[in-house]
Design an enzyme around this catalytic site. Sequence first.
Site, PDB file in Angstrom:
ATOM      1  N   SER A  52       0.829  -1.190   0.000  1.00 41.37           N
ATOM      2  CA  SER A  52       0.000   0.000   0.000  1.00 41.37           C
ATOM      3  C   SER A  52       0.878   1.260   0.000  1.00 41.37           C
ATOM      4  O   SER A  52       1.653   1.476  -0.924  1.00 41.37           O
ATOM      5  CB  SER A  52      -0.947  -0.061   1.207  1.00 41.37           C
ATOM      6  OG  SER A  52      -1.892   0.956   1.185  1.00 41.37           O
ATOM      7  N   HIS A  80      -2.488  -1.190  -4.300  1.00 42.44           N
ATOM      8  CA  HIS A  80      -3.947  -1.208  -4.415  1.00 42.44           C
ATOM      9  C   HIS A  80      -4.440   0.226  -4.353  1.00 42.44           C
ATOM     10  O   HIS A  80      -3.666   1.154  -4.148  1.00 42.44           O
ATOM     11  CB  HIS A  80      -4.599  -2.091  -3.343  1.00 42.44           C
ATOM     12  CG  HIS A  80      -4.421  -1.597  -1.935  1.00 42.44           C
ATOM     13  ND1 HIS A  80      -4.964  -2.232  -0.862  1.00 42.44           N
ATOM     14  CD2 HIS A  80      -3.768  -0.531  -1.402  1.00 42.44           C
ATOM     15  CE1 HIS A  80      -4.664  -1.599   0.255  1.00 42.44           C
ATOM     16  NE2 HIS A  80      -3.933  -0.566  -0.059  1.00 42.44           N
TER      17      HIS A  80
END
Length: 196
Positions: free
Chosen positions: A101, A126
């Site tokens: 992330s 993501h």
Amino acid sequence: MPIGVPKVPYRSPGDKHPSWVDIYNRLYRERLLFLGQMVESDISNQLIGIMVYLSIENETKDLYLFINSPGGWVIPGIAIYDTMQFVRPDVQTICMGLAASMGSFLLAAGASTKRLAFPHARVMIHQPIGAFYGAQTGEFILDTEELLRLREILTMVYVQRSGKPLWVVSEDMERDTFMSATEAQAHGLVDLVAVG
């Protein structure tokens, strides 16, 4: 039994005898920074302060940011990213363990040709996630608009830093996309994979 932060001897220039300092302060003196936790305001402010201080101290010597992070908050992460781009020294990034992330975002933000992953490291990208539970309808809409703006910022930085087309990055950000070190290199998120 907790031992706290380990202490190591360090001799300041001009001192005859070393004093004991915590290991992180010693490593900071060598321009080695660590992100080994979730990205949030406290660690963001700490890393920003250290990067600015060390860049004032010597604006030509590289900084090294070691990353083993599950990700975290977007705004504190973007603040670290902006600082990495702002300071004069190159910031080399090194992934050890996991850069997920926001951790992968900061990994990709390292100086071009100076982004490295250890051979068994994992990288995950993501889309940003919002916390909309319990929000009123109006707040939900405003939060959604902000989330879309943040997603656009993150996507465009990944596109710029990876050299991949917008459609590839957008597709990969639709879900949790995990990569090995060599896959992250092929994806343009790191430049080198360390040899074991």
